[in-house]
Scaffold this motif. Structure first.
Motif, PDB file in Angstrom:
ATOM      1  N   ARG A  48      90.337  40.822  61.945  1.00 32.44           N
ATOM      2  CA  ARG A  48      91.558  40.854  61.119  1.00 32.44           C
ATOM      3  C   ARG A  48      91.960  39.446  60.689  1.00 32.44           C
ATOM      4  O   ARG A  48      92.361  39.228  59.545  1.00 32.44           O
ATOM      5  CB  ARG A  48      92.711  41.509  61.881  1.00 32.44           C
ATOM      6  CG  ARG A  48      92.663  43.010  61.884  1.00 32.44           C
ATOM      7  CD  ARG A  48      93.982  43.625  62.311  1.00 32.44           C
ATOM      8  NE  ARG A  48      94.504  43.115  63.559  1.00 32.44           N
ATOM      9  CZ  ARG A  48      94.230  43.616  64.770  1.00 32.44           C
ATOM     10  NH1 ARG A  48      93.415  44.647  64.885  1.00 32.44           N
ATOM     11  NH2 ARG A  48      94.767  43.098  65.842  1.00 32.44           N
ATOM     12  N   TYR A  49      91.858  38.499  61.611  1.00 32.22           N
ATOM     13  CA  TYR A  49      92.200  37.113  61.271  1.00 32.22           C
ATOM     14  C   TYR A  49      91.283  36.601  60.163  1.00 32.22           C
ATOM     15  O   TYR A  49      91.742  35.988  59.201  1.00 32.22           O
ATOM     16  CB  TYR A  49      92.080  36.203  62.483  1.00 32.22           C
ATOM     17  CG  TYR A  49      93.106  36.425  63.574  1.00 32.22           C
ATOM     18  CD1 TYR A  49      94.139  37.343  63.451  1.00 32.22           C
ATOM     19  CD2 TYR A  49      93.032  35.707  64.747  1.00 32.22           C
ATOM     20  CE1 TYR A  49      95.059  37.535  64.457  1.00 32.22           C
ATOM     21  CE2 TYR A  49      93.959  35.882  65.756  1.00 32.22           C
ATOM     22  CZ  TYR A  49      94.968  36.795  65.612  1.00 32.22           C
ATOM     23  OH  TYR A  49      95.885  36.975  66.614  1.00 32.22           O
ATOM     24  N   ALA A  50      89.986  36.864  60.290  1.00 36.00           N
ATOM     25  CA  ALA A  50      89.032  36.434  59.260  1.00 36.00           C
ATOM     26  C   ALA A  50      89.342  37.126  57.933  1.00 36.00           C
ATOM     27  O   ALA A  50      89.247  36.517  56.864  1.00 36.00           O
ATOM     28  CB  ALA A  50      87.604  36.734  59.708  1.00 36.00           C
ATOM     29  N   GLY A  51      89.730  38.390  57.992  1.00 34.11           N
ATOM     30  CA  GLY A  51      90.079  39.129  56.778  1.00 34.11           C
ATOM     31  C   GLY A  51      91.290  38.556  56.073  1.00 34.11           C
ATOM     32  O   GLY A  51      91.333  38.512  54.839  1.00 34.11           O
ATOM     33  N   HIS A  52      92.271  38.114  56.824  1.00 33.42           N
ATOM     34  CA  HIS A  52      93.437  37.474  56.209  1.00 33.42           C
ATOM     35  C   HIS A  52      93.003  36.277  55.372  1.00 33.42           C
ATOM     36  O   HIS A  52      93.418  36.131  54.226  1.00 33.42           O
ATOM     37  CB  HIS A  52      94.430  37.021  57.295  1.00 33.42           C
ATOM     38  CG  HIS A  52      95.518  37.980  57.540  1.00 33.42           C
ATOM     39  ND1 HIS A  52      95.365  39.067  58.360  1.00 33.42           N
ATOM     40  CD2 HIS A  52      96.791  38.018  57.081  1.00 33.42           C
ATOM     41  CE1 HIS A  52      96.497  39.743  58.396  1.00 33.42           C
ATOM     42  NE2 HIS A  52      97.384  39.128  57.620  1.00 33.42           N
ATOM     43  N   SER A  54      90.034  35.568  54.196  1.00 28.49           N
ATOM     44  CA  SER A  54      89.140  35.963  53.112  1.00 28.49           C
ATOM     45  C   SER A  54      89.885  36.623  51.955  1.00 28.49           C
ATOM     46  O   SER A  54      89.638  36.310  50.792  1.00 28.49           O
ATOM     47  CB  SER A  54      88.078  36.920  53.668  1.00 28.49           C
ATOM     48  OG  SER A  54      87.235  37.378  52.655  1.00 28.49           O
ATOM     49  N   LEU A  55      90.798  37.530  52.275  1.00 26.63           N
ATOM     50  CA  LEU A  55      91.464  38.304  51.235  1.00 26.63           C
ATOM     51  C   LEU A  55      92.769  37.699  50.732  1.00 26.63           C
ATOM     52  O   LEU A  55      93.119  37.865  49.567  1.00 26.63           O
ATOM     53  CB  LEU A  55      91.743  39.724  51.744  1.00 26.63           C
ATOM     54  CG  LEU A  55      90.505  40.560  52.057  1.00 26.63           C
ATOM     55  CD1 LEU A  55      90.924  41.890  52.667  1.00 26.63           C
ATOM     56  CD2 LEU A  55      89.659  40.774  50.817  1.00 26.63           C
ATOM     57  N   LEU A  56      93.505  37.009  51.617  1.00 29.20           N
ATOM     58  CA  LEU A  56      94.827  36.520  51.247  1.00 29.20           C
ATOM     59  C   LEU A  56      94.904  35.004  51.100  1.00 29.20           C
ATOM     60  O   LEU A  56      95.882  34.488  50.564  1.00 29.20           O
ATOM     61  CB  LEU A  56      95.866  36.981  52.288  1.00 29.20           C
ATOM     62  CG  LEU A  56      95.976  38.497  52.481  1.00 29.20           C
ATOM     63  CD1 LEU A  56      96.937  38.822  53.616  1.00 29.20           C
ATOM     64  CD2 LEU A  56      96.425  39.156  51.186  1.00 29.20           C
ATOM     65  N   GLY A  57      93.917  34.301  51.642  1.00 28.41           N
ATOM     66  CA  GLY A  57      93.929  32.844  51.535  1.00 28.41           C
ATOM     67  C   GLY A  57      94.809  32.157  52.557  1.00 28.41           C
ATOM     68  O   GLY A  57      95.015  30.949  52.491  1.00 28.41           O
ATOM     69  N   TYR A  58      95.330  32.899  53.498  1.00 25.18           N
ATOM     70  CA  TYR A  58      96.097  32.334  54.605  1.00 25.18           C
ATOM     71  C   TYR A  58      95.918  33.253  55.796  1.00 25.18           C
ATOM     72  O   TYR A  58      95.386  34.352  55.680  1.00 25.18           O
ATOM     73  CB  TYR A  58      97.584  32.180  54.259  1.00 25.18           C
ATOM     74  CG  TYR A  58      98.316  33.490  54.046  1.00 25.18           C
ATOM     75  CD1 TYR A  58      98.947  34.129  55.106  1.00 25.18           C
ATOM     76  CD2 TYR A  58      98.378  34.082  52.793  1.00 25.18           C
ATOM     77  CE1 TYR A  58      99.621  35.330  54.919  1.00 25.18           C
ATOM     78  CE2 TYR A  58      99.049  35.273  52.591  1.00 25.18           C
ATOM     79  CZ  TYR A  58      99.670  35.891  53.663  1.00 25.18           C
ATOM     80  OH  TYR A  58     100.335  37.082  53.474  1.00 25.18           O
ATOM     81  N   GLY A  59      96.377  32.805  56.955  1.00 25.37           N
ATOM     82  CA  GLY A  59      96.251  33.636  58.132  1.00 25.37           C
ATOM     83  C   GLY A  59      96.520  32.858  59.405  1.00 25.37           C
ATOM     84  O   GLY A  59      97.228  31.856  59.403  1.00 25.37           O
ATOM     85  N   LEU A  60      95.919  33.327  60.481  1.00 24.27           N
ATOM     86  CA  LEU A  60      96.102  32.722  61.784  1.00 24.27           C
ATOM     87  C   LEU A  60      95.104  31.587  61.984  1.00 24.27           C
ATOM     88  O   LEU A  60      93.953  31.695  61.570  1.00 24.27           O
ATOM     89  CB  LEU A  60      95.909  33.760  62.900  1.00 24.27           C
ATOM     90  CG  LEU A  60      97.077  34.711  63.175  1.00 24.27           C
ATOM     91  CD1 LEU A  60      98.199  34.026  63.888  1.00 24.27           C
ATOM     92  CD2 LEU A  60      97.531  35.499  62.020  1.00 24.27           C
ATOM     93  N   PHE A  61      95.583  30.523  62.609  1.00 25.77           N
ATOM     94  CA  PHE A  61      94.741  29.390  62.978  1.00 25.77           C
ATOM     95  C   PHE A  61      94.403  29.483  64.462  1.00 25.77           C
ATOM     96  O   PHE A  61      95.189  30.022  65.241  1.00 25.77           O
ATOM     97  CB  PHE A  61      95.498  28.068  62.809  1.00 25.77           C
ATOM     98  CG  PHE A  61      95.850  27.702  61.412  1.00 25.77           C
ATOM     99  CD1 PHE A  61      94.910  27.124  60.572  1.00 25.77           C
ATOM    100  CD2 PHE A  61      97.136  27.882  60.934  1.00 25.77           C
ATOM    101  CE1 PHE A  61      95.251  26.749  59.283  1.00 25.77           C
ATOM    102  CE2 PHE A  61      97.488  27.510  59.650  1.00 25.77           C
ATOM    103  CZ  PHE A  61      96.533  26.943  58.817  1.00 25.77           C
TER     104      PHE A  61
END
Length: 113
Positions: A48-52, A54-61
């Motif tokens: 899910r983190y990788a998907g954020h 990939s798809l949204l351009g932001y996410g968890l670090f």
């Protein structure tokens, strides 16, 4: 990627899985955010983190201590569609939270003239 003198915050990669699993399966870390995760649940979270990213351009670090290369925790923004706001997550062991607090400079707010 965000880099300070002592910390590196970057999107997770597959090689982070074991360290992320250790963090997410720790009852003390997860006691206030849903309880410890199984290996499978931890894998799904990493995806899910990788998907954020990939798809949204932001996410968890993942938070990496530069000196040791050790994963200290996770933080960032996510859109989990749980409500009308973005969510902020910080997961780290108590020991790592203390260490991160000592590593991140705290600046007093400046007053507007």
């Amino acid at each position: 990627m965000i880099e300070t003198e002592r910390l590196l915050l970057r999107p997770p990669v597959l090689d982070d899985f074991e360290a992320c699993y250790a963090l997410l399966s720790d009852p003390a870390v997860m006691s206030f955010i849903g309880g410890p995760m199984s290996r499978e649940e931890s894998w799904h979270r990493l995806l899910r983190y990788a998907g954020h990213w990939s798809l949204l351009g932001y996410g968890l670090f993942v938070i990496i201590e530069k000196e040791s290369g050790r994963l200290l925790g996770q933080t960032g923004l996510a859109d989990f569609h749980r409500g009308a706001r973005d969510e902020f997550l910080l997961a780290a062991t108590a020991q790592n939270l203390r260490k991160m607090a000592n590593l991140m400079p705290v600046r007093a707010p400046t007053q507007a003239a």
